[in-house]
Scaffold this active site. Sequence first.
Site, short mmCIF file in Angstrom:
data_model
loop_
_atom_site.label_atom_id
_atom_site.label_comp_id
_atom_site.label_asym_id
_atom_site.label_seq_id
_atom_site.Cartn_x
_atom_site.Cartn_y
_atom_site.Cartn_z
N TYR A 1 40.25 77.79 45.72
CA TYR A 1 39.69 77.05 46.87
C TYR A 1 40.76 76.15 47.48
CZ TYR A 1 36.65 73.89 49.52
OH TYR A 1 36.06 73.13 50.51
N SER B 1 39.51 71.11 54.21
CA SER B 1 39.08 70.22 53.12
C SER B 1 40.24 69.34 52.69
CB SER B 1 38.63 71.05 51.92
OG SER B 1 38.38 70.22 50.81
P1 NAD Z 1 27.03 74.66 52.62
O1 NAD Z 1 26.87 75.48 51.41
O2 NAD Z 1 25.82 73.96 53.15
O3 NAD Z 1 27.67 75.49 53.83
C1 NAD Z 1 28.40 76.68 53.67
C2 NAD Z 1 27.80 77.68 54.66
O4 NAD Z 1 28.58 78.88 54.69
C3 NAD Z 1 26.36 78.06 54.27
O5 NAD Z 1 25.52 77.91 55.39
C4 NAD Z 1 26.50 79.51 53.86
O6 NAD Z 1 25.32 80.27 54.10
C5 NAD Z 1 27.64 79.95 54.76
N1 NAD Z 1 28.27 81.18 54.30
C6 NAD Z 1 28.61 81.52 53.02
N2 NAD Z 1 29.14 82.74 53.00
C7 NAD Z 1 29.15 83.19 54.29
C8 NAD Z 1 29.60 84.38 54.91
N3 NAD Z 1 30.16 85.36 54.19
N4 NAD Z 1 29.45 84.50 56.25
C9 NAD Z 1 28.88 83.51 56.98
N5 NAD Z 1 28.44 82.36 56.44
C10 NAD Z 1 28.59 82.20 55.11
O7 NAD Z 1 28.16 73.60 52.28
P2 NAD Z 1 28.97 72.60 53.23
O8 NAD Z 1 29.40 71.50 52.33
O9 NAD Z 1 28.23 72.28 54.46
O10 NAD Z 1 30.28 73.47 53.57
C11 NAD Z 1 30.71 73.76 54.89
C12 NAD Z 1 32.22 73.77 54.94
O11 NAD Z 1 32.72 72.49 54.59
C13 NAD Z 1 32.89 74.77 54.00
O12 NAD Z 1 33.96 75.42 54.67
C14 NAD Z 1 33.46 73.89 52.91
O13 NAD Z 1 34.61 74.43 52.31
C15 NAD Z 1 33.77 72.62 53.68
N6 NAD Z 1 33.87 71.41 52.87
C16 NAD Z 1 32.81 70.95 52.16
C17 NAD Z 1 32.96 69.80 51.39
C18 NAD Z 1 31.85 69.24 50.56
O14 NAD Z 1 32.12 68.31 49.77
N7 NAD Z 1 30.62 69.69 50.68
C19 NAD Z 1 34.18 69.14 51.37
C20 NAD Z 1 35.24 69.64 52.10
C21 NAD Z 1 35.08 70.78 52.86
#
Ligand code: NAD
Length: 262
Positions: free
Chosen positions: A158, A145
């Site tokens: 985080y 991130s």
């Molecule tokens: P999201 O909530 O759709 O995805 C997160 C996923 O992780 C979900 O499918 C959830 O079921 C899964 N998950 C949670 N706990 C788990 C576990 N213990 N074991 C296996 N799976 C698990 O949100 P997203 O935005 O698609 O996030 C995906 C990645 O992107 C994350 O690592 C997040 O930190 C990163 N990210 C997101 C953003 C944003 O703005 N959305 C920005 C930067 C980084």
Amino acid sequence: MNFSDQVAIVTGSSSGIGQAAAIGMAEGGAKLVINYSKNAEAAEAVVASCKAAGGDAIAVQADVSKDANCKTLVEAAMDKWGRLDILVNNAGTTKFMNHDNLEGLDAADFEQVYALNLIGPYQMIKHARPFLKQADSPSVVNISSIAGVRGIGSSIAYVASKGALNSATLALARSLGPENIRVNAVCPGFVGTDWFRNAFGDEVFEKIFAAQKLNTPMARAGGPEDIKGPILFFANRMSAHVTGQLMVADAGLLLGMPFEIG
Ligand code: NAD
């Protein structure tokens, strides 16, 4: 992008960025392990989308914060497909907390966030390594991130977990390079996914979305499709000469807004 004959595990791919990346690789012919922690129905829908896109997929339940589950997840890929080329460590979690509220986070919060965002990818790489090293162009893509680069994000726990994931990406790229395993990270800025909708509801989500547009030079607030390309680039053979890189994908959020006088 061509992923024919390639087998990939994408953790946390029943939604959001992981889902987009998985379907993107399926479009290129990949065989996928769609990992989910709780929502089997959503994972099966992603499996169906991968098949419709021209690839193949299975859904596997695993909590990737747990070492034994990581081992099972890797074994599921090997049992089904007999090889492993790509690992996308996408699953992540947070606890939303204002950065000036130091009482709002305790050690257990840090441990919970670190368990999934940092230790999870490490465990996945550890178990995947023996099989990845047999592939012709193996690749690990850690979904980090902008939080880990700029120190902004949902909480200090985080931010610190993603900063640690970035450092681990560099160290792992160096240590696994001799085995031909590349390790890179994509560092998204804001991405409009369930991450924010589930935490704040639709109304606040729309406000965050609008505010992001105001604060990026490109006036863009991203969606999962905007992060798919960087992930697929690192995953694909076309980046065979690239390792230890942290690619920020944020429409210029890290750069900040143009400096204006008057
Ligand atoms: P999201 O909530 O759709 O995805 C997160 C996923 O992780 C979900 O499918 C959830 O079921 C899964 N998950 C949670 N706990 C788990 C576990 N213990 N074991 C296996 N799976 C698990 O949100 P997203 O935005 O698609 O996030 C995906 C990645 O992107 C994350 O690592 C997040 O930190 C990163 N990210 C997101 C953003 C944003 O703005 N959305 C920005 C930067 C980084």
